[in-house]
Design a protein around this motif. Structure first.
Motif, PDB file in Angstrom:
ATOM      1  N   THR A 245       0.911  -1.329   0.408  1.00 19.96           N
ATOM      2  CA  THR A 245      -0.367   0.085  -0.038  1.00 19.96           C
ATOM      3  C   THR A 245       1.093   1.120  -0.034  1.00 19.96           C
ATOM      4  O   THR A 245       0.460   2.152  -0.260  1.00 19.96           O
ATOM      5  N   SER A 246       1.837   1.025  -0.076  1.00 18.72           N
ATOM      6  CA  SER A 246       3.313   2.095   0.382  1.00 18.72           C
ATOM      7  C   SER A 246       3.640   2.455  -1.283  1.00 18.72           C
ATOM      8  O   SER A 246       4.491   2.786  -1.299  1.00 18.72           O
ATOM      9  N   GLY A 247       3.044   1.832  -2.023  1.00 21.16           N
ATOM     10  CA  GLY A 247       3.701   1.710  -3.830  1.00 21.16           C
ATOM     11  C   GLY A 247       4.119   0.556  -3.894  1.00 21.16           C
ATOM     12  O   GLY A 247       4.677   0.769  -5.476  1.00 21.16           O
ATOM     13  N   GLY A 248       4.440  -0.657  -3.463  1.00 19.94           N
ATOM     14  CA  GLY A 248       5.282  -1.579  -3.543  1.00 19.94           C
ATOM     15  C   GLY A 248       6.618  -2.026  -4.209  1.00 19.94           C
ATOM     16  O   GLY A 248       7.599  -0.641  -3.790  1.00 19.94           O
ATOM     17  N   ALA A 249       6.755  -2.477  -4.762  1.00 20.58           N
ATOM     18  CA  ALA A 249       8.150  -2.670  -5.269  1.00 20.58           C
ATOM     19  C   ALA A 249       9.055  -1.510  -6.480  1.00 20.58           C
ATOM     20  O   ALA A 249      10.068  -1.301  -5.402  1.00 20.58           O
TER      21      ALA A 249
ATOM     22  N   TYR B 278       9.455  -8.062  -5.672  1.00 19.99           N
ATOM     23  CA  TYR B 278      10.965  -7.277  -4.635  1.00 19.99           C
ATOM     24  C   TYR B 278      12.199  -7.548  -4.383  1.00 19.99           C
ATOM     25  O   TYR B 278      13.304  -7.054  -4.451  1.00 19.99           O
ATOM     26  N   LEU B 279      12.354  -9.107  -4.259  1.00 18.29           N
ATOM     27  CA  LEU B 279      14.242  -9.583  -4.771  1.00 18.29           C
ATOM     28  C   LEU B 279      14.639  -9.497  -5.360  1.00 18.29           C
ATOM     29  O   LEU B 279      15.598  -9.537  -5.144  1.00 18.29           O
ATOM     30  N   SER B 280      14.385  -8.947  -6.600  1.00 21.60           N
ATOM     31  CA  SER B 280      15.216  -8.924  -7.758  1.00 21.60           C
ATOM     32  C   SER B 280      15.685  -6.811  -7.183  1.00 21.60           C
ATOM     33  O   SER B 280      16.993  -6.687  -8.398  1.00 21.60           O
ATOM     34  N   LEU B 281      15.211  -6.665  -6.277  1.00 23.05           N
ATOM     35  CA  LEU B 281      15.659  -4.611  -6.107  1.00 23.05           C
ATOM     36  C   LEU B 281      17.238  -4.913  -5.206  1.00 23.05           C
ATOM     37  O   LEU B 281      17.487  -5.784  -4.507  1.00 23.05           O
TER      38      LEU B 281
END
Length: 214
Positions: free
Chosen positions: A140-144, A173-176
């Motif tokens: 809800t904060s904008g995701g990845a 996420y884990l790709s970041l």
């Protein structure tokens, strides 16, 4: 414990497995077999949220499970910090951060993974010495995409995003490069805990453990 020491511990913790199970447990009797199933599946770092009356007893029970590293989530006050440490928690996780909470964790030598949802919150924590943080509520904060954007000007901060993370979006996420692991409850669904489907939970944990950070 200094914020810098807490960050070293938190980074090691977050790099132990790609997923930290976020656990909301009502029944202490399920604590040990649940923890054992998750550890067998390859997820040894366990966050027990302080959202139920049983939470502290659950932490005490899970603290004895071989191979497990048990911490307290939803830590909000200095009283929570002291109670969590007394119960055997080896780390704490908070949805946000206040000076009183940070002071208490440092005084009690309890490593804290403090929450931030904006660049300003992340910068304030970094200024104090916390370079490993929780990104919450992630989806809800904008995701990845939001976390990637925060990482551009603040590459020195490492995150564990939590909140709305599922098997379907965990890889985003884990790709970041600024994500060390994710936190999620999907590996221990309430229905499977209630039915004591430990084999099923172990299988979900094993699936999650195969997720690879970048």
């Amino acid at each position: 414990m200094t914020p810098e020491q807490a960050s070293v511990f938190s980074e090691t913790l977050c790099r132990t497995a790609p997923v930290i199970p976020v656990l909301v447990i009502d029944n202490v009797a399920t604590a040990k077999p649940l923890a054992q199933a998750l550890v067998r599946g390859g997820l040894p770092v366990l966050e027990v949220t302080l959202r139920t009356p049983a939470a502290l007893e659950v932490i005490r029970a899970m603290a004895d499970v071989a191979g497990g590293i048990v911490g307290a989530g939803t830590v909000l006050t200095p009283e929570d910090v002291r109670a969590a440490k007394a119960a055997g928690a080896r780390f704490a996780v908070s949805p946000g951060a206040t000076d009183r909470l940070l002071d208490a964790c440092e005084a009690e030598d309890l490593p804290l993974l403090p929450g931030a949802a904006t660049a300003t919150e992340a910068m304030r924590l970094l200024e104090r010495g916390y370079r490993v943080q929780k990104f919450f509520p992630a989806e809800t904060s904008g995701g990845a995409p939001a976390l990637k954007a925060i990482g551009a000007p603040l590459p020195q901060i490492l995150f564990c995003p939590t909140g709305g993370i599922t098997l379907a979006n965990a890889a985003d996420y884990l790709s970041l490069p600024n994500t060390a692991c994710v936190g999620g409850s999907w590996v221990a669904p309430k229905s499977m805990i209630q039915s004591q489907d430990w084999a099923g939970i172990e299988a979900l944990a094993a699936q999650a453990a195969q997720l690879s950070p970048r």
